[in-house]
Design an enzyme around this catalytic site. Structure first.
Site, PDB file in Angstrom:
ATOM      1  CG  HIS A  21       4.484  -1.749   2.302  1.00 25.88           C
ATOM      2  ND1 HIS A  21       2.817  -1.945   1.873  1.00 25.88           N
ATOM      3  CD2 HIS A  21       4.145  -1.683   3.478  1.00 25.88           C
ATOM      4  CE1 HIS A  21       2.635  -2.738   3.236  1.00 25.88           C
ATOM      5  NE2 HIS A  21       3.595  -2.586   4.269  1.00 25.88           N
ATOM      6  CE  LYS A  54       1.694   1.176  10.769  1.00 20.35           C
ATOM      7  NZ  LYS A  54       2.296   0.724  11.188  1.00 20.35           N
ATOM      8  CE  LYS A  96      -4.891  -8.588   4.594  1.00 19.54           C
ATOM      9  NZ  LYS A  96      -4.857  -9.586   3.912  1.00 19.54           N
ATOM     10  CB  CYS A 153       4.920  -6.372  16.754  1.00 17.02           C
ATOM     11  SG  CYS A 153       3.768  -5.062  16.046  1.00 17.02           S
ATOM     12  CG  HIS A 209      -0.269  -0.074   2.567  1.00 22.76           C
ATOM     13  ND1 HIS A 209       0.750   1.131   2.957  1.00 22.76           N
ATOM     14  CD2 HIS A 209      -0.474  -0.697   3.803  1.00 22.76           C
ATOM     15  CE1 HIS A 209       0.783   0.335   4.454  1.00 22.76           C
ATOM     16  NE2 HIS A 209       0.028  -0.646   4.994  1.00 22.76           N
ATOM     17  CB  CYS A 268       2.000  -8.483  19.397  1.00 20.53           C
ATOM     18  SG  CYS A 268       1.501  -7.953  17.713  1.00 20.53           S
ATOM     19  CG  HIS A 290      -0.331  -4.895  14.634  1.00 23.28           C
ATOM     20  ND1 HIS A 290       0.579  -5.002  15.152  1.00 23.28           N
ATOM     21  CD2 HIS A 290      -0.808  -4.417  13.453  1.00 23.28           C
ATOM     22  CE1 HIS A 290       1.211  -4.869  14.110  1.00 23.28           C
ATOM     23  NE2 HIS A 290       1.164  -5.416  13.345  1.00 23.28           N
ATOM     24  CB  CYS A 326      -0.894  -4.830  19.998  1.00 21.35           C
ATOM     25  SG  CYS A 326       0.761  -4.374  18.860  1.00 21.35           S
TER      26      CYS A 326
END
Ligand code: ME8
Length: 634
Positions: free
Chosen positions: A22, A296, A299, A130, A19, A127, A147, A144
Site C-alpha cells: 500500500h 506476493k 495479509k 477479491c 503494509h 472469492c 489468495h 483463486c
C-alpha cells in the site's frame, strides 16, 4: 490553458493494516503529484479507504465489533500513516461518507433509468478476498490465483449491469488509445480478457445475506456490490457532478493500481462510466507486486512488512528512495532488507551524501563558507549533463519509469563526483594564481547540487529541502523544474549553512540490529579508454560452480571446481562474503584465458568476476536467468 493533473490510488480495504504494498502505490502517487506540482500543473491527489462488502463484514465479526466501528479504526490507521510518509493527498475519501453514498446511488439510478440494469439469477464461484466472481477458467487448481483459497459457490437472485453491451466499445477504445492502460503488458492482458464474451456484472447483494453496503436506490432489499460502490470514489472525490474540480480534473484522470485489481479497473470501470454517460479515465497505470520469498506480500499470506518500522529504522527518504529505485514500474520486485541497506549505503550515503558534504566542506575551507563567483570561461560538462538529465527525468516521469529517472539523476551526481577528482580543488587552492579557477569549479559543483536537490525532491522531499538550505537558499519552495533550467541560479556571496550528514551509513546485521559504521572510500575513477580489439583479447565465459571448499589456513580464499565446457579449478578471494554451500550450482562469469597463478599452493586457471570490496562486501557477478554453461560473455 492551465495544465492539470489528477492521480488516484486504490482505496484500500479496511480489513488489514497498511503494509509496504500500500505504501508503494501511495508513495508513487505522491512522487507524481509532487513532480506535477513542481512542473506548474494544477494537481489533485486522491486516496482513501474501501469500507463495505463481505470482507469487511467478516473481519468486523471476527473482532466482535460493528462493521462501522471496525472500518473507523482501520481507516484511521491509513489516514494517520500517510502524513508520516509525507504523502500530500488533497483529499481522503471513505466509502462510508455521505457524499459518496449519494454519488453511488445517483450513478445507479442513472444506469438503471437508461435500462442497463436488470434483475436475474446467478450462480458461480466467489472469492471473498477479491470480492468478485471467478470463471472456472480463471481459477488455478480450483483456487483463486491471488489468495490461494477455494472460492465459495454462490446461488442468488440479483441485479445485473449489462456490461456485455459495452464490450465492443471498450475494445475499440483500447485499440484507439494505446496508452489507455499501461505498461503495454497489462493492456494486452485486458484485451486478452476481452477476446472471450464478456458476462454481465452482478452488482447487488441481498440484505438477507449481507447488509453492510449502500442500499440500491431502486430496491431496498439489496445493497450495492462493493466494486460498483468503490470505483465510483474516483468521481466522488473530486465533487461529481458539477464542481469546478470535477470539470478540471476528470478529463485528465489517471489511476494507479497493482495488477491484482486490473480487471475491475480495466473492464468494469470504463464500461460503468460509459453507461453513466461519462468519459472514460485517461490512463490506468499498473504496477507489479512486492514479493517476499517469491510470494506476493499480503495479509492473508502473513508475510507483511511494515512501512513505519522501515521508516523508523532507516529514515523516510531512504525508504521512499529504495521503493522507487528498486521496482521497475510494471514488474514484480522482491523486498530485501539487505538490498535496501546496500542501496542506502552505496547510492545515498556514498554517492549523494558524500558529494554534498565534500563540496560544502571545501567551500567552507577555501571560500570562507560563501558561494564563489561563476566566471565566464566556465566548463561545459556539468551544465551540459544537467540539461540532458533534466530532459531525461521529465521523459521518465511521462513514461512512469521512476527507476530510470533516479538513474539519470545519479548520472549527474556521479559526473559531479568525477569532476571533483579530475579538477582537484585541493591542489588549485594551493596556488594563489588559481583562485578564479577554484571558485569556478566549486560554483559549478554547487550548481550541480542545486539541480540534483530539485530533481530528487519528488522522491525525497525532506533531503531535498535540507540540501537547498545547506546551499544558503532561503526560500527552497521557490526552486522548481523551471528554475533549474537556468544554470547559474545560485547567488555568489551567499553563505552556506552546513548541516549534519544527510544519510548516515548503515551497518546491517541480519538479526535486525543496525548501527552506523565508518565511511569506505568511493570507487576509483574510470580508467582510460581501450579499443574493442583490446577488450576482445579477454575471453569471458559462463562457468557453473560444481564444488566449493574453503582453502585451509586462509581466511579469504575459496577453491572452486567449475565447468566451462571443460572442468577447471579456480581460487577466489571471496570467503569472507560467501559460504561454499551458497555457491554450488551457481552460474558465474570467469576470465578464461588469464595466465594460471598459484595461490596457497593451488593452481588457479581463471578468475571470477566480482565487485571490489564495498561497504556491502564483495558481490559476485551472477545472471538473472539461467545461461548456457561455457557461453562466451561480451
Ligand atoms: O483491492 N505489491 O484494496 P486492497 C504491490 N479495495 N502493491 C500492493 C501489494 C503488493 N504486494 N499489496 C497491495 C483493494 N498492494 C480494493 C481497491 S479501488 C476502487 C478498490 C497495493 O487493500 C496495490 O496498489 O486489497 C493494490 O492494487 C492495492 O494495494 C490493493 O489494496
Amino acid at each position: 490553458m492551465e495544465k492539470a493533473f489528477y492521480i488516484t490510488t486504490p482505496i484500500y480495504y479496511v480489513n488489514a493494516s497498511p503494509h509496504i504494498g500500500h505504501a508503494y502505490t501511495t508513495i508513487v502517487a505522491d512522487v507524481l503529484a509532487r513532480y506535477h506540482r513542481l512542473s506548474g500543473s494544477r494537481t489533485f491527489f486522491l486516496t482513501g479507504t474501501d469500507e463495505h462488502g463481505d470482507k469487511i463484514a467478516e473481519a468486523a465479526e471476527k473482532s466482535g465489533v460493528t462493521p462501522k466501528a471496525y472500518a473507523d479504526r482501520i481507516s484511521g490507521q491509513f489516514r494517520d500513516l500517510w502524513p508520516k510518509l509525507t504523502i500530500t493527498n488533497d483529499y481522503f475519501i471513505r466509502t462510508t461518507d455521505t457524499n459518496h453514498i449519494e454519488t453511488v446511488q445517483a450513478i445507479l439510478s442513472k444506469v438503471y433509468d437508461a435500462g442497463d440494469i436488470y434483475f436475474g439469477h446467478y450462480e458461480g464461484y466467489y472469492c471473498v478476498g477479491c470480492e468478485r466472481f471467478y470463471t472456472e477458467k480463471e481459477l488455478i487448481d480450483g483456487k483463486c490465483p491471488d489468495h490461494q483459497t477455494e472460492p465459495e459457490f454462490r446461488k442468488e437472485s440479483n441485479y445485473f449491469f449489462k456490461m456485455s453491451k459495452y464490450q465492443d466499445w471498450l475494445i475499440s477504445h483500447i485499440n484507439a488509445n494505446p496508452d489507455f492502460i499501461r505498461p503495454e503488458r497489462y493492456r494486452n492482458e485486458v484485451l486478452a480478457f476481452l477476446r472471450e464474451p464478456l458476462e454481465d456484472l452482478c452488482i447487488s447483494r441481498p440484505k438477507s445475506r449481507l447488509s453492510w453496503g449502500i442500499t440500491l436506490p431502486f430496491d431496498e432489499n439489496y445493497v450495492t456490490y462493493v466494486w460498483f460502490d468503490a470505483l465510483i470514489n474516483y468521481i466522488t472525490g473530486i465533487g461529481y457532478p458539477d464542481s469546478d474540480n470535477f470539470r478540471t480534473f476528470w478529463p485528465v484522470a489517471q489511476h494507479l493500481i497493482a495488477k491484482d485489481i486490473l480487471k475491475p479497473h480495466g473492464i468494469y470501470w470504463p464500461t460503468m462510466l460509459k453507461a453513466a454517460g461519462l468519459e472514460p479515465y485517461k490512463h490506468l497505470n499498473v504496477h507489479g507486486y512486492w514479493n517476499v520469498d517469491q510470494s506476493k506480500m499480503s495479509k492473508s499470506l502473513g508475510n507483511v512488512i511494515s512501512p513505519l518500522e522501515l521508516k523508523d529504522k532507516y529514515g523516510l527518504d531512504a525508504f521512499r528512495y529504495y521503493l522507487l529505485r528498486e521496482m521497475v514500474f510494471g514488474l514484480d520486485s522482491s523486498f530485501s532488507e539487505e538490498g535496501f541497506v546496500q542501496r542506502v549505503n552505496a547510492e545515498l550515503a556514498n554517492d549523494l551524501g558524500n558529494l554534498v558534504s565534500r563540496v560544502t566542506a571545501m567551500v567552507m575551507k577555501y571560500c570562507k563558507g560563501k558561494i564563489p563567483a561563476l566566471t565566464p570561461e566556465a566548463d561545459a560538462i556539468l551544465p551540459d549533463t544537467a540539461a540532458r538529465v533534466i530532459g531525461d527525468v521529465e521523459k521518465s516521469f511521462q513514461e512512469l519509469t521512476f527507476h530510470k529517472a533516479l538513474m539519470s539523476i545519479w548520472e549527474l551526481i556521479n559526473t559531479a563526483n568525477r569532476y571533483i577528482v579530475e579538477n582537484e580543488p585541493w591542489s588549485l587552492a594551493k596556488d594563489p594564481a588559481n583562485q578564479d579557477r577554484l571558485g569556478n569549479v566549486l560554483y559549478q559543483l554547487l550548481e550541480a547540487i542545486r539541480v540534483v536537490a530539485v530533481l530528487i525532491s519528488p522522491f525525497m522531499p525532506g533531503s531535498s529541502g535540507k540540501i537547498l538550505t545547506q546551499l544558503g537558499i532561503t526560500d527552497p519552495e521557490r526552486e522548481d523544474f523551471k528554475t533549474i533550467r537556468t544554470w547559474g541560479g545560485l547567488s555568489s556571496g551567499q553563505s552556506l549553512q552546513r548541516g549534519e550528514a544527510l544519510f548516515p551509513r548503515i551497518d546491517y546485521k541480519p538479526d535486525g540490529g543496525a548501527a552506523e559504521i565508518k565511511a569506505i572510500p568511493p570507487p576509483p575513477p574510470i580508467k582510460p579508454e581501450v579499443s574493442y580489439e583490446d577488450f576482445e583479447k579477454i575471453d569471458l565465459r559462463v562457468a557453473r560452480i560444481l564444488e566449493a571448499e574453503v582453502v585451509p589456513k586462509s581466511a579469504k580464499l575459496l577453491k572452486l571446481k567449475i565447468d566451462i565446457g571443460e572442468e577447471r579449478t579456480i581460487v577466489a578471494g571471496i570467503a569472507k562474503d560467501y559460504k561454499p554451500e551458497q555457491l554450488v550450482g551457481k552460474s558465474i562469469v570467469i576470465v578464461a584465458n588469464l595466465k594460471p597463478a598459484k595461490l596457497m599452493g593451488i593452481e588457479s586457471r581463471g578468475m571470477l568476476l566480482a565487485t571490489d570490496t564495498t561497504a556491502e562486501g564483495i558481490t559476485v557477478l551472477a545472471f538473472d536467468r539461467e545461461p548456457r554453461t561455457g557461453a562466451k560473455v561480451r
